[in-house]
Design an enzyme around this catalytic site. Sequence first.
Site, PDB file in Angstrom:
ATOM      1  N   TYR A  19      -1.628  -0.491  11.034  1.00 25.11           N
ATOM      2  CA  TYR A  19      -1.781  -1.147   9.726  1.00 25.11           C
ATOM      3  C   TYR A  19      -0.595  -0.833   8.821  1.00 25.11           C
ATOM      4  CZ  TYR A  19      -3.228  -1.606   4.815  1.00 25.11           C
ATOM      5  OH  TYR A  19      -3.252  -1.888   3.466  1.00 25.11           O
ATOM      6  N   LYS A  24       2.400  -3.265   7.280  1.00 29.53           N
ATOM      7  CA  LYS A  24       2.650  -3.443   5.835  1.00 29.53           C
ATOM      8  C   LYS A  24       4.095  -3.025   5.507  1.00 29.53           C
ATOM      9  CE  LYS A  24       0.222  -4.551   2.916  1.00 29.53           C
ATOM     10  NZ  LYS A  24      -0.158  -5.882   2.350  1.00 29.53           N
ATOM     11  N   THR A  82       0.824  -1.218   0.000  1.00 36.04           N
ATOM     12  CA  THR A  82       0.000   0.000   0.000  1.00 36.04           C
ATOM     13  C   THR A  82       0.856   1.265   0.000  1.00 36.04           C
ATOM     14  OG1 THR A  82      -1.470   1.277   1.447  1.00 36.04           O
ATOM     15  CG2 THR A  82      -0.065  -0.303   2.527  1.00 36.04           C
ATOM     16  N   ASP A  83       0.269   2.366  -0.466  1.00 35.45           N
ATOM     17  CA  ASP A  83       0.983   3.647  -0.411  1.00 35.45           C
ATOM     18  C   ASP A  83       1.087   4.173   1.022  1.00 35.45           C
ATOM     19  OD1 ASP A  83      -1.674   4.364   0.000  1.00 35.45           O
ATOM     20  OD2 ASP A  83      -1.713   5.963  -1.511  1.00 35.45           O
ATOM     21  N   GLU A  84       0.311   3.566   1.952  1.00 36.39           N
ATOM     22  CA  GLU A  84       0.296   4.094   3.322  1.00 36.39           C
ATOM     23  C   GLU A  84       1.637   3.908   4.033  1.00 36.39           C
ATOM     24  OE1 GLU A  84      -3.368   3.407   5.471  1.00 36.39           O
ATOM     25  OE2 GLU A  84      -4.480   3.165   3.613  1.00 36.39           O
TER      26      GLU A  84
HETATM   27  P1  NAD Z   1      -9.493  -7.370   2.310  1.00 34.89           P
HETATM   28  O1  NAD Z   1      -9.471  -7.094   3.785  1.00 34.89           O
HETATM   29  O2  NAD Z   1     -10.733  -7.101   1.532  1.00 34.89           O
HETATM   30  O3  NAD Z   1      -9.106  -8.908   2.054  1.00 34.89           O
HETATM   31  C1  NAD Z   1      -8.086  -9.548   2.726  1.00 34.89           C
HETATM   32  C2  NAD Z   1      -8.218 -11.037   2.472  1.00 34.89           C
HETATM   33  O4  NAD Z   1      -7.150 -11.703   3.153  1.00 34.89           O
HETATM   34  C3  NAD Z   1      -9.522 -11.646   2.994  1.00 34.89           C
HETATM   35  O5  NAD Z   1     -10.082 -12.524   2.049  1.00 34.89           O
HETATM   36  C4  NAD Z   1      -9.086 -12.403   4.251  1.00 34.89           C
HETATM   37  O6  NAD Z   1      -9.912 -13.529   4.544  1.00 34.89           O
HETATM   38  C5  NAD Z   1      -7.670 -12.806   3.865  1.00 34.89           C
HETATM   39  N1  NAD Z   1      -6.834 -13.048   5.045  1.00 34.89           N
HETATM   40  C6  NAD Z   1      -6.672 -12.261   6.125  1.00 34.89           C
HETATM   41  N2  NAD Z   1      -5.861 -12.829   7.024  1.00 34.89           N
HETATM   42  C7  NAD Z   1      -5.471 -14.015   6.484  1.00 34.89           C
HETATM   43  C8  NAD Z   1      -4.620 -15.064   6.911  1.00 34.89           C
HETATM   44  N3  NAD Z   1      -4.002 -15.013   8.110  1.00 34.89           N
HETATM   45  N4  NAD Z   1      -4.442 -16.134   6.115  1.00 34.89           N
HETATM   46  C9  NAD Z   1      -5.063 -16.217   4.909  1.00 34.89           C
HETATM   47  N5  NAD Z   1      -5.891 -15.259   4.446  1.00 34.89           N
HETATM   48  C10 NAD Z   1      -6.091 -14.160   5.222  1.00 34.89           C
HETATM   49  O7  NAD Z   1      -8.258  -6.571   1.739  1.00 34.89           O
HETATM   50  P2  NAD Z   1      -8.082  -5.832   0.323  1.00 34.89           P
HETATM   51  O8  NAD Z   1      -8.608  -4.453   0.446  1.00 34.89           O
HETATM   52  O9  NAD Z   1      -8.562  -6.714  -0.757  1.00 34.89           O
HETATM   53  O10 NAD Z   1      -6.489  -5.734   0.272  1.00 34.89           O
HETATM   54  C11 NAD Z   1      -5.704  -6.789  -0.283  1.00 34.89           C
HETATM   55  C12 NAD Z   1      -4.246  -6.403  -0.216  1.00 34.89           C
HETATM   56  O11 NAD Z   1      -4.024  -5.189  -0.929  1.00 34.89           O
HETATM   57  C13 NAD Z   1      -3.743  -6.146   1.206  1.00 34.89           C
HETATM   58  O12 NAD Z   1      -2.440  -6.682   1.307  1.00 34.89           O
HETATM   59  C14 NAD Z   1      -3.733  -4.631   1.336  1.00 34.89           C
HETATM   60  O13 NAD Z   1      -2.745  -4.222   2.249  1.00 34.89           O
HETATM   61  C15 NAD Z   1      -3.405  -4.230  -0.086  1.00 34.89           C
HETATM   62  N6  NAD Z   1      -3.914  -2.903  -0.500  1.00 34.89           N
HETATM   63  C16 NAD Z   1      -5.238  -2.579  -0.312  1.00 34.89           C
HETATM   64  C17 NAD Z   1      -5.705  -1.340  -0.754  1.00 34.89           C
HETATM   65  C18 NAD Z   1      -7.164  -0.947  -0.612  1.00 34.89           C
HETATM   66  O14 NAD Z   1      -7.514   0.192  -0.908  1.00 34.89           O
HETATM   67  N7  NAD Z   1      -8.051  -1.823  -0.194  1.00 34.89           N
HETATM   68  C19 NAD Z   1      -4.825  -0.428  -1.357  1.00 34.89           C
HETATM   69  C20 NAD Z   1      -3.475  -0.815  -1.533  1.00 34.89           C
HETATM   70  C21 NAD Z   1      -3.040  -2.050  -1.109  1.00 34.89           C
HETATM   71  P1  TYD Z   2     -10.670   4.105   4.562  1.00 38.22           P
HETATM   72  O1  TYD Z   2     -11.646   3.679   3.503  1.00 38.22           O
HETATM   73  O2  TYD Z   2     -10.739   3.459   5.905  1.00 38.22           O
HETATM   74  O3  TYD Z   2      -9.220   3.968   3.923  1.00 38.22           O
HETATM   75  P2  TYD Z   2      -7.764   4.455   4.495  1.00 38.22           P
HETATM   76  O4  TYD Z   2      -7.903   4.865   5.898  1.00 38.22           O
HETATM   77  O5  TYD Z   2      -6.954   3.211   4.364  1.00 38.22           O
HETATM   78  O6  TYD Z   2      -7.336   5.549   3.589  1.00 38.22           O
HETATM   79  O7  TYD Z   2     -10.846   5.672   4.796  1.00 38.22           O
HETATM   80  C1  TYD Z   2     -10.706   6.595   3.714  1.00 38.22           C
HETATM   81  C2  TYD Z   2     -10.799   7.992   4.290  1.00 38.22           C
HETATM   82  O8  TYD Z   2     -12.117   8.200   4.820  1.00 38.22           O
HETATM   83  C3  TYD Z   2      -9.853   8.230   5.461  1.00 38.22           C
HETATM   84  O9  TYD Z   2      -9.365   9.568   5.400  1.00 38.22           O
HETATM   85  C4  TYD Z   2     -10.719   8.050   6.698  1.00 38.22           C
HETATM   86  C5  TYD Z   2     -12.093   8.528   6.216  1.00 38.22           C
HETATM   87  N1  TYD Z   2     -13.246   7.858   6.862  1.00 38.22           N
HETATM   88  C6  TYD Z   2     -14.273   8.624   7.432  1.00 38.22           C
HETATM   89  O10 TYD Z   2     -14.238   9.873   7.407  1.00 38.22           O
HETATM   90  N2  TYD Z   2     -15.324   7.975   8.018  1.00 38.22           N
HETATM   91  C7  TYD Z   2     -15.405   6.614   8.074  1.00 38.22           C
HETATM   92  O11 TYD Z   2     -16.384   6.071   8.659  1.00 38.22           O
HETATM   93  C8  TYD Z   2     -14.369   5.840   7.465  1.00 38.22           C
HETATM   94  C9  TYD Z   2     -14.409   4.333   7.487  1.00 38.22           C
HETATM   95  C10 TYD Z   2     -13.303   6.507   6.867  1.00 38.22           C
END
Ligand code: NAD
Ligand code: TYD
Length: 348
Positions: free
Chosen positions: A156, A160, A131-133
């Site tokens: 988090y 990562k 992630t970019d975070e």
């Molecule tokens: P998500 O929470 O929707 O899905 C995570 C999946 O991992 C789930 O299916 C869960 O059951 C599985 N999981 C969790 N713990 C596990 C374990 N111990 N063993 C096996 N499986 C396990 O997450 P997402 O949003 O799809 O993100 C996927 C990846 O992409 C993550 O690594 C996250 O850090 C990265 N990412 C997410 C975003 C975003 O905006 N959602 C952006 C950049 C990077």
């Molecule tokens: P989120 O979807 O949790 O992603 P991330 O924190 O990983 O960027 O949140 C996106 C943005 O929205 C973040 O600045 C936090 C804000 N946010 C709210 O204002 N209210 C909410 O209930 C949630 C879940 C997020």
Amino acid sequence: MKNILVTGGAGFIGSHLVRLLVNKYPNYNIINMDVLTYAGNLENLKDIEDKENYKFVKCDICDFEKVKKVFEEYEIDNVIHLAAESHVDRSIKDPFSFAQTNVMGTLSLLQAAKNYWQDNFEGKLFYHVSTDEVYGSLGEEGFFLETTAYDPHSPYSASKASSDHFVRAFQDTYQFPTVISNCSNNYGSYQFPEKLIPLFINNICNNKPLPVYGKGENVRDWLFVNDHARAIDVIFHKGKLGETYNIGGFNEWKNIDLIKVMIKTADRLLGRAPGTSDKLITYVTDRAGHDLRYAIDSTKLKEELGWEPSLQFEEGIEKTIKWYLENQDWLHNVTSGAYQSYYKEMYK
Ligand code: NAD
Ligand code: TYD
């Protein structure tokens, strides 16, 4: 023929990636390893579950003995690792599970792959999705580059960042073949409704308050999830070993402006008069350690590998809102049960 282990394939991004790979590459076997936490849902993959080149294995990535057996049984030669605990708010309440899954789980996969490949890395790849975070928070100006120093703030992002370091340590120490990508915030179908966009769509539909953290002035850079899956496909096939690629769509939104677009679009699609749901906006206490701004510079990915986002945000957000409105059963299924108590605890 390739045997590709995708971890976290039942989650939001993982399910889009698994669908893309299974449909696009009939000559690849896609093995989806997922333990099915609250965020993992096999319903997300119903349309492809019977395909011959797809297998699901229920396994915790932290269970090293079991992970080793999966490598042997399916003769894994490539890994795309997405499994993680992914929600910042949950990490603030329970940092241990983030260190366990994101750090120890990644290490368990790295070690299992290294053992199984017996230090013969020809044709092998461990692709780590991050992630970019990890880069921390920006002020009003500037972008995250691949060279930006890590400065994570939430449990988090710290977990990562740590997993990224382990992946690089394996590359540097053992010449283990890795590639890492760091992506901005994703949106689209099948995202668990604890994250901003699906949570707010669900609440608008149900006339529930929209809890805006702080003043709603934080900025996020949003990418349509299918474009992330396309980028992973490109990087998996064309990325250089040992390299990092930032993925983003140059699409920054202040939270409150994004929320207003969501309200306007959802009200129109729901046949409500314009402005009906404005009253749902509720400013609440800010998230602890809330990063002000994320913005990704993905020029390297564009120039070196030719990837670009396919969708304009206005089109993507409309598609996304429509999907949640048309898939109320999915929303209902994932928000019943344990989710109810999470929501009460989180937003009391
Ligand atoms: P998500 O929470 O929707 O899905 C995570 C999946 O991992 C789930 O299916 C869960 O059951 C599985 N999981 C969790 N713990 C596990 C374990 N111990 N063993 C096996 N499986 C396990 O997450 P997402 O949003 O799809 O993100 C996927 C990846 O992409 C993550 O690594 C996250 O850090 C990265 N990412 C997410 C975003 C975003 O905006 N959602 C952006 C950049 C990077
Ligand atoms: P989120 O979807 O949790 O992603 P991330 O924190 O990983 O960027 O949140 C996106 C943005 O929205 C973040 O600045 C936090 C804000 N946010 C709210 O204002 N209210 C909410 O209930 C949630 C879940 C997020």
